[in-house]
Design a protein around this motif. Sequence first.
Motif, PDB file in Angstrom:
ATOM      1  N   THR A  65       0.808  -1.219   0.000  1.00 51.66           N
ATOM      2  CA  THR A  65       0.000   0.000   0.000  1.00 51.66           C
ATOM      3  C   THR A  65       0.839   1.267   0.000  1.00 51.66           C
ATOM      4  OG1 THR A  65      -0.099  -0.042   2.424  1.00 51.66           O
ATOM      5  CG2 THR A  65      -1.860  -1.163   1.212  1.00 51.66           C
ATOM      6  N   GLN A  66       2.082   1.193   0.486  1.00 54.11           N
ATOM      7  CA  GLN A  66       2.923   2.386   0.640  1.00 54.11           C
ATOM      8  C   GLN A  66       2.212   3.440   1.483  1.00 54.11           C
ATOM      9  OE1 GLN A  66       6.357   2.827  -0.836  1.00 54.11           O
ATOM     10  NE2 GLN A  66       5.859   0.693  -0.447  1.00 54.11           N
ATOM     11  N   ASP A  67       1.574   2.959   2.550  1.00 52.06           N
ATOM     12  CA  ASP A  67       0.803   3.825   3.434  1.00 52.06           C
ATOM     13  C   ASP A  67       1.634   4.088   4.692  1.00 52.06           C
ATOM     14  OD1 ASP A  67      -1.041   4.791   5.458  1.00 52.06           O
ATOM     15  OD2 ASP A  67      -2.645   4.164   4.111  1.00 52.06           O
ATOM     16  N   PRO A  68       1.873   5.364   5.051  1.00 51.12           N
ATOM     17  CA  PRO A  68       2.676   5.643   6.249  1.00 51.12           C
ATOM     18  C   PRO A  68       2.066   5.079   7.531  1.00 51.12           C
ATOM     19  CG  PRO A  68       2.451   7.621   4.903  1.00 51.12           C
ATOM     20  CD  PRO A  68       1.525   6.601   4.324  1.00 51.12           C
ATOM     21  N   TRP A  69       0.740   5.151   7.651  1.00 52.79           N
ATOM     22  CA  TRP A  69       0.116   4.653   8.879  1.00 52.79           C
ATOM     23  C   TRP A  69       0.249   3.137   9.006  1.00 52.79           C
ATOM     24  CZ3 TRP A  69      -0.353   7.508  12.755  1.00 52.79           C
ATOM     25  CH2 TRP A  69      -0.760   8.837  12.685  1.00 52.79           C
ATOM     26  N   ILE A  70       0.208   2.433   7.898  1.00 56.34           N
ATOM     27  CA  ILE A  70       0.375   0.977   7.951  1.00 56.34           C
ATOM     28  C   ILE A  70       1.814   0.633   8.316  1.00 56.34           C
ATOM     29  CG2 ILE A  70       0.169  -1.163   6.640  1.00 56.34           C
ATOM     30  CD1 ILE A  70      -2.071   0.070   5.078  1.00 56.34           C
ATOM     31  N   HIS A  71       2.767   1.446   7.864  1.00 54.88           N
ATOM     32  CA  HIS A  71       4.158   1.247   8.305  1.00 54.88           C
ATOM     33  C   HIS A  71       4.284   1.480   9.811  1.00 54.88           C
ATOM     34  CE1 HIS A  71       6.629   0.446   4.750  1.00 54.88           C
ATOM     35  NE2 HIS A  71       5.805   1.229   4.062  1.00 54.88           N
ATOM     36  N   ILE A  72       3.574   2.484  10.328  1.00 58.81           N
ATOM     37  CA  ILE A  72       3.581   2.715  11.776  1.00 58.81           C
ATOM     38  C   ILE A  72       2.980   1.515  12.508  1.00 58.81           C
ATOM     39  CG2 ILE A  72       2.604   4.131  13.617  1.00 58.81           C
ATOM     40  CD1 ILE A  72       4.870   5.510  12.234  1.00 58.81           C
ATOM     41  N   MET A  73       1.867   0.979  11.997  1.00 61.09           N
ATOM     42  CA  MET A  73       1.254  -0.203  12.600  1.00 61.09           C
ATOM     43  C   MET A  73       2.220  -1.378  12.584  1.00 61.09           C
ATOM     44  SD  MET A  73      -2.493   0.177  10.823  1.00 61.09           S
ATOM     45  CE  MET A  73      -2.893  -1.534  11.136  1.00 61.09           C
ATOM     46  N   SER A  74       2.921  -1.555  11.475  1.00 61.23           N
ATOM     47  CA  SER A  74       3.875  -2.657  11.374  1.00 61.23           C
ATOM     48  C   SER A  74       5.019  -2.478  12.364  1.00 61.23           C
ATOM     49  CB  SER A  74       4.417  -2.743   9.945  1.00 61.23           C
ATOM     50  OG  SER A  74       5.355  -3.783   9.825  1.00 61.23           O
ATOM     51  N   SER A  75       5.503  -1.250  12.516  1.00 65.58           N
ATOM     52  CA  SER A  75       6.586  -0.999  13.476  1.00 65.58           C
ATOM     53  C   SER A  75       6.136  -1.311  14.901  1.00 65.58           C
ATOM     54  CB  SER A  75       7.032   0.460  13.366  1.00 65.58           C
ATOM     55  OG  SER A  75       8.064   0.740  14.281  1.00 65.58           O
ATOM     56  N   ARG A  76       4.926  -0.900  15.258  1.00 64.47           N
ATOM     57  CA  ARG A  76       4.417  -1.192  16.600  1.00 64.47           C
ATOM     58  C   ARG A  76       4.299  -2.697  16.823  1.00 64.47           C
ATOM     59  NH1 ARG A  76      -0.355   2.886  16.229  1.00 64.47           N
ATOM     60  NH2 ARG A  76       0.576   4.836  16.907  1.00 64.47           N
ATOM     61  N   THR A  77       3.835  -3.415  15.811  1.00 65.69           N
ATOM     62  CA  THR A  77       3.650  -4.852  15.963  1.00 65.69           C
ATOM     63  C   THR A  77       4.984  -5.558  16.103  1.00 65.69           C
ATOM     64  OG1 THR A  77       1.680  -4.652  14.578  1.00 65.69           O
ATOM     65  CG2 THR A  77       2.489  -6.868  15.002  1.00 65.69           C
ATOM     66  N   TRP A  78       6.012  -5.102  15.375  1.00 71.11           N
ATOM     67  CA  TRP A  78       7.327  -5.714  15.523  1.00 71.11           C
ATOM     68  C   TRP A  78       7.881  -5.476  16.921  1.00 71.11           C
ATOM     69  CZ3 TRP A  78       9.181  -9.528  13.088  1.00 71.11           C
ATOM     70  CH2 TRP A  78       8.928  -9.726  11.727  1.00 71.11           C
ATOM     71  N   LEU A  79       7.510  -4.365  17.553  1.00 66.02           N
ATOM     72  CA  LEU A  79       7.958  -4.128  18.924  1.00 66.02           C
ATOM     73  C   LEU A  79       7.276  -5.055  19.920  1.00 66.02           C
ATOM     74  CD1 LEU A  79       8.227  -0.238  19.158  1.00 66.02           C
ATOM     75  CD2 LEU A  79      10.075  -1.905  19.190  1.00 66.02           C
ATOM     76  N   LYS A  80       6.164  -5.666  19.535  1.00 68.89           N
ATOM     77  CA  LYS A  80       5.488  -6.611  20.415  1.00 68.89           C
ATOM     78  C   LYS A  80       6.135  -7.989  20.379  1.00 68.89           C
ATOM     79  CE  LYS A  80       0.861  -4.585  20.028  1.00 68.89           C
ATOM     80  NZ  LYS A  80      -0.536  -4.873  19.630  1.00 68.89           N
ATOM     81  N   VAL A  81       6.872  -8.277  19.309  1.00 63.80           N
ATOM     82  CA  VAL A  81       7.535  -9.575  19.191  1.00 63.80           C
ATOM     83  C   VAL A  81       8.670  -9.620  20.207  1.00 63.80           C
ATOM     84  CG1 VAL A  81       8.693 -11.147  17.580  1.00 63.80           C
ATOM     85  CG2 VAL A  81       6.922  -9.598  16.756  1.00 63.80           C
ATOM     86  N   GLN A  82       9.039 -10.844  20.637  1.00 67.50           N
ATOM     87  CA  GLN A  82      10.127 -10.982  21.606  1.00 67.50           C
ATOM     88  C   GLN A  82      11.360 -10.226  21.115  1.00 67.50           C
ATOM     89  OE1 GLN A  82      11.069 -14.966  22.647  1.00 67.50           O
ATOM     90  NE2 GLN A  82      12.665 -14.413  24.084  1.00 67.50           N
ATOM     91  N   THR A  83      11.879  -9.379  21.974  1.00 63.81           N
ATOM     92  CA  THR A  83      12.903  -8.432  21.565  1.00 63.81           C
ATOM     93  C   THR A  83      14.191  -9.133  21.148  1.00 63.81           C
ATOM     94  OG1 THR A  83      11.992  -6.783  23.049  1.00 63.81           O
ATOM     95  CG2 THR A  83      14.247  -6.452  22.308  1.00 63.81           C
ATOM     96  N   SER A  84      14.666  -8.752  19.969  1.00 62.88           N
ATOM     97  CA  SER A  84      15.964  -9.208  19.475  1.00 62.88           C
ATOM     98  C   SER A  84      16.486  -8.132  18.535  1.00 62.88           C
ATOM     99  CB  SER A  84      15.837 -10.551  18.746  1.00 62.88           C
ATOM    100  OG  SER A  84      15.077 -10.402  17.568  1.00 62.88           O
ATOM    101  N   THR A  85      17.720  -8.286  18.114  1.00 67.61           N
ATOM    102  CA  THR A  85      18.301  -7.291  17.217  1.00 67.61           C
ATOM    103  C   THR A  85      17.547  -7.238  15.897  1.00 67.61           C
ATOM    104  OG1 THR A  85      20.457  -7.687  18.238  1.00 67.61           O
ATOM    105  CG2 THR A  85      20.433  -6.562  16.113  1.00 67.61           C
ATOM    106  N   ALA A  86      17.130  -8.395  15.369  1.00 70.92           N
ATOM    107  CA  ALA A  86      16.427  -8.436  14.086  1.00 70.92           C
ATOM    108  C   ALA A  86      15.069  -7.743  14.168  1.00 70.92           C
ATOM    109  CB  ALA A  86      16.267  -9.886  13.634  1.00 70.92           C
ATOM    110  N   THR A  87      14.300  -8.021  15.205  1.00 69.56           N
ATOM    111  CA  THR A  87      12.981  -7.397  15.320  1.00 69.56           C
ATOM    112  C   THR A  87      13.098  -5.886  15.516  1.00 69.56           C
ATOM    113  OG1 THR A  87      12.941  -7.860  17.696  1.00 69.56           O
ATOM    114  CG2 THR A  87      11.954  -9.489  16.237  1.00 69.56           C
ATOM    115  N   LEU A  88      14.104  -5.444  16.269  1.00 70.53           N
ATOM    116  CA  LEU A  88      14.294  -4.002  16.446  1.00 70.53           C
ATOM    117  C   LEU A  88      14.713  -3.342  15.145  1.00 70.53           C
ATOM    118  CD1 LEU A  88      16.070  -3.871  19.916  1.00 70.53           C
ATOM    119  CD2 LEU A  88      13.687  -3.390  19.387  1.00 70.53           C
TER     120      LEU A  88
END
Length: 279
Positions: free
Chosen positions: A75-98
């Motif tokens: 979609t190239q949508d900025p808000w969806i990128h923000i949603m994706s970034s927030r969701t990756w922060l919910k995953v167990q923290t590691s260097t790759a997810t960050l």
Amino acid sequence: MLAFVCAASCLGPLPASAAFKTPRRPAAAEAAKPVDPLVAAAAERDALIGRVGELEAIQGVEHCARWLSGQAWDTQDPWIHIMSSRTWLKVQTSTATLDRAAFHAHEAVALADAPPVPRIAAGEVAQIHAEADSLLRSVAERRAEIRRVRADRRAAERQIRRGRRELIAGGAMMVVAALGGGLALGGATYKRRFDETIAPVLEAELPVDLAPLRALDIQGDQMLAAGAVLAAVGVAAGVPLLALGGRDVRLGRQQRGRLLLQLQPGLGTLSLIGRFGPR
């Protein structure tokens, strides 16, 4: 007269069925009204938010984060990128997810500043920047926490290795103490044999050369003294080393167990959930 009637009938008003009708616009033309792309993008995001909760509950947070990354790319949508970034922060923290969370935050800012297709209003650009800055601060804090945990874990491993070396050294000193005890026991045995051998000779007052027996007595004294010194040194050095080594190994393992942490994000918070106990 007949001609006049015919002329009047020709000049009279037309019937209602024959009157001029205004052509109506077809239904398809009415349906083809221009759609505001910003409204369409907002509706697409709303539908996406509804699916995110279901997908996260069914297949887990990481799968949902991967799916949102694909949606953000499509979609190239900025808000969806923000949603994706927030969701990756919910995953167990590691260097790759960050790294992925930071990438989507940067991509959201880039798309808000220079979008290939406008999907947000001009007033939302500042909101995108604020959300991305908040996410990047969270990423930086978690990177610092990971570095701290790794440093503490290395310190715990060094403490465990030091404790093991102390245990080995303490064990070696206790072996020395045991050898000293054996040597002292041998010296005491020599002296007892000397006393048992020389007592009858002295009682009988026999003309016997006592030099070899005196040498045995001297050797026994030397062995007894050396064994006592070795045993004392071994015990004095070995017992503290064993105590220190056991303490260092125990504390190192406890610290290493406490560092088996899972960084768990909350709503504006960061919780540390630990599994205690050595691996």
